[in-house]
Design a protein around this motif. Structure first.
Motif, short mmCIF file in Angstrom:
data_model
loop_
_atom_site.label_atom_id
_atom_site.label_comp_id
_atom_site.label_asym_id
_atom_site.label_seq_id
_atom_site.Cartn_x
_atom_site.Cartn_y
_atom_site.Cartn_z
N HIS A 255 0.80 -1.23 0.00
CA HIS A 255 0.00 0.00 0.00
C HIS A 255 0.83 1.29 0.00
O HIS A 255 0.33 2.36 0.29
N SER B 276 1.98 3.25 -2.25
CA SER B 276 1.58 4.39 -3.09
C SER B 276 0.37 5.14 -2.53
O SER B 276 0.04 6.23 -3.00
N TYR B 277 -0.29 4.57 -1.54
CA TYR B 277 -1.44 5.26 -0.93
C TYR B 277 -1.04 6.11 0.29
O TYR B 277 -1.87 6.80 0.86
N VAL C 48 -7.16 3.36 5.38
CA VAL C 48 -5.98 3.07 4.56
C VAL C 48 -4.73 3.11 5.43
O VAL C 48 -3.80 2.32 5.25
N LEU D 215 -4.15 -0.18 6.75
CA LEU D 215 -3.57 -1.11 5.78
C LEU D 215 -2.06 -0.87 5.64
O LEU D 215 -1.29 -1.83 5.50
N LYS E 55 -6.99 9.05 -5.31
CA LYS E 55 -6.38 7.73 -5.52
C LYS E 55 -6.84 6.72 -4.48
O LYS E 55 -6.93 5.52 -4.74
N LEU E 56 -7.17 7.20 -3.29
CA LEU E 56 -7.59 6.30 -2.21
C LEU E 56 -8.86 5.53 -2.57
O LEU E 56 -9.11 4.44 -2.06
N LEU F 40 -9.11 1.76 -3.52
CA LEU F 40 -9.04 0.69 -2.52
C LEU F 40 -10.40 0.41 -1.90
O LEU F 40 -11.13 1.33 -1.56
N THR G 230 -12.16 -0.59 1.28
CA THR G 230 -11.80 -0.61 2.71
C THR G 230 -13.01 -0.96 3.58
O THR G 230 -13.04 -0.65 4.76
N VAL H 97 -12.25 -2.79 6.90
CA VAL H 97 -11.02 -2.39 7.59
C VAL H 97 -11.37 -1.49 8.77
O VAL H 97 -12.18 -0.57 8.64
#
Lengths: 485, 95
Positions: free
Chosen positions: A298, A300-301, A377, A380, B40-41, B44, B46, B49
């Protein structure tokens, strides 16, 4: 003997303990050099007279059992210092004189350190080039009109120019490691919770950490030992067993497993960074480490996550600057008008930009889409590291995707400026310790750094690997004192 | 997604930062380029999560409910931009 100001902290301590140099001689040497180095613009506030006085007092009644016996030290102007102006590089705190001391600086004075002065930095530590400071650009001692990195740019410049034997910075997304890399010096960001945040002007509270910056790895180990402490005044300070980092420092890293994350090979990375990294891998092998390819999927995030989390926290932390209790106040026709004008005139462009982003991502209707998403994120990204550390003891990467750039080169493009922190930001998001050590130069002879990232609370391994590799790399800064000519 | 001028002005009200027209336009441009990068997020998933709210897995500590600093009024008021003897002074809020 070489000039006092060019000694490492370790050498200076040794000379003072052996009474070959007095604390006052040391203070004079750094003050004299600073007087000739105004062009660097490293200092926001000088504490020279007081430093000379206190060094004399130390010499009259020396205590050589202290870890920093009579050592003059300049610190980033983000640490609150009792009765000494603390600006955070901002106009809004231009006249702020704290009546308390940050824990980290107090730890330094308790061990015999003496404040030389307060060093320039990006406004509220928001920047990667020291160009957002209200107090002007800082010159990188490596070459004229080159940025010293940021946000601890005054610290890295002062160190490279031999204006202070060691210094401390703060690192929210790379603000210690990137300027260290740009100036051929060493900078360590400890594990989140290692150094107290009490008395440090807050930027992004879940990411901010103070750490040592020094001419070599041994000096960082000495200073870390002094500043790292459990502190009841910081609710996120962690009570863990801290090593005696300097006495436990060893070059024996035989058998340690060092991971190389493939995702750090980013698009458009210059060849010289790639080469430096390969060279670093060879050095690590020479030191007896085992190299293992790993994946941090992950990666690049990390930057997009950081540019939600950090501004969100900043916008709430900076809500306190309202012109009421301290700092700048602009006049307004009513209370709200006074707030709005104070903050508009008191904050610089980058700070406003980040407060606006933070306010936006926390505002009604956007919280889930941005802030909550970023926190997920972040989980992650942390899990990537957790998994990697099942296989390796530490991770080796470049510190930055390029060497230092020219003043003004990136200041109009926030995103390209943010990309500077691509290798350092994941470390803050995961709360890990990371060090940058100088490892070579680019085609212009500007320094380049390598980063070693460790497991949580394992600063000792990070330092040991750095100490071992430093010997093999054998890097020396070539500073010509051009600003004195 | 784009952030228009109206949104920027609304946010500046929430953030208590006054902006003139030119600055607001510049901020809209900057914020759009930054959010383009942040989007960009959304690549994903999630859904399952847990958000990471604090990296330090500590529980908040309790302390004794004791006063640790006394008579610091003067010190506290010292940095105030406008004060009388005992209070911070702000523009009049009650008519």
């Amino acid at each position: 003997m070489s000039e006092i100001s060019s000694l490492t902290l370790y050498e200076l301590i040794k000379n003072i303990k052996e009474k070959k140099i007095s604390s006052n001689e040391a203070a004079k040497s750094f003050v004299d050099r600073a007087e000739k180095s105004k062009k660097i613009n490293a200092y926001v506030t000088e504490n020279f007279e007081n430093c000379l006085k206190l060094s004399k007092e130390f010499d009259d009644k020396p205590n050589f059992d202290l870890k920093l016996p009579g050592i003059p030290i300049a610190v980033k102007d983000l640490f609150c210092t009792n009765e000494v102006r603390t600006t955070a590089g901002s106009n809004i705190l231009n006249n702020f004189v704290p009546n308390y001391e940050s824990t980290v600086t107090q730890n330094i004075w308790n061990e015999g350190g003496i404040l030389l002065g307060k060093l320039n930095c990006d406004e509220f530590a928001m920047g990667s080039s020291n160009e957002t400071s209200f107090f002007g650009n800082v010159q990188n001692p490596i070459a004229e009109d080159l940025v010293p990195g940021g946000s601890s740019g005054g610290s890295s410049a002062a160190l490279a120019a031999n204006l202070t034997p060691v210094t401390i910075g703060t690192d929210t997304g790379g603000s210690i490691r990137q300027p260290a890399s740009f100036t051929g010096t060493v900078g360590l960001k400890p594990t989140y919770g290692s150094c107290s945040r009490y008395g440090i002007v807050a930027f992004a509270s879940s990411l901010d950490q103070a750490g040592p910056m020094s001419k070599d790895v041994k000096d960082s180990s000495i200073l870390l030992e002094v500043i790292s402490s459990f502190d009841k005044k910081d609710s996120t300070s962690i009570d863990f067993k801290r090593n005696n980092y300097s006495s436990e420092l060893t070059r024996n890293i035989k058998g340690l497993k060092i991971g190389i994350p493939k995702e750090y090979r980013v698009d458009g990375m210059p060849d010289e960074i790639e080469k430096l990294w390969k060279k670093g891998i060879e050095y690590a092998k020479d030191c007896g480490a085992e190299i293992i390819d790993i994946s941090l999927p992950h990666t690049s995030y990390a930057l997009p996550t950081y540019y939600i989390v950090a501004p969100a926290e900043a916008s709430s932390n900076l809500a306190r600057y309202d012109g009421v209790k301290y700092g700048l106040r602009s006049s307004g026709k009513n209370l709200i008008d006074m707030y709005e004008k104070t903050r508009s005139e008191g904050f610089g462009e980058e700070v406003k930009r980040r407060v606006m982003i933070g306010t936006y991502v926390l505002s009604s209707g956007y919280y889930d889409a941005y802030y909550l998403k970023a926190q997920k994120v972040r989980q992650l990204i942390k899990q990537d590291f957790d998994q990697a550390y099942n296989k390796v003891d530490a991770i080796l990467t470049p510190s930055t995707p390029s060497s230092a750039f020219k003043i003004g080169e990136k200041s109009n493009d926030p995103v390209s400026m943010y990309l500077n922190d691509i290798f350092t930001v994941p470390v803050n998001l995961a709360g890990l310790p990371g060090i940058s050590i100088p490892a070579g130069v680019d085609k212009n002879n500007y320094p380049l750094g390598l980063q070693i990232i460790g497991k949580p609370f394992d600063e000792q391994t990070v330092l040991n690997i750095a100490y071992s590799m430093e010997e093999k790399i054998n890097y020396k800064n070539n500073i010509t004192d051009w600003w004195m000519k | 997604m784009t952030i228009d001028l109206k949104t920027v002005k609304h946010i500046s009200k929430l953030a208590r930062i006054s902006l003139d027209e030119k600055k607001a336009e510049k901020l809209a441009t900057d914020m759009n380029s930054i959010f383009e990068f942040i989007e960009k997020l959304n690549e994903l998933n999630t859904d399952n999560v847990e958000p990471l709210t604090s990296i330090a897995e500590t529980t908040l500590r309790f302390r004794d409910d004791k006063i640790t600093s006394e008579n610091i009024r003067e010190k506290i008021l010292k940095n105030s931009p406008e004060k009388n003897d005992d209070f911070f002074v702000v523009p009049k809020v009650v008519e």
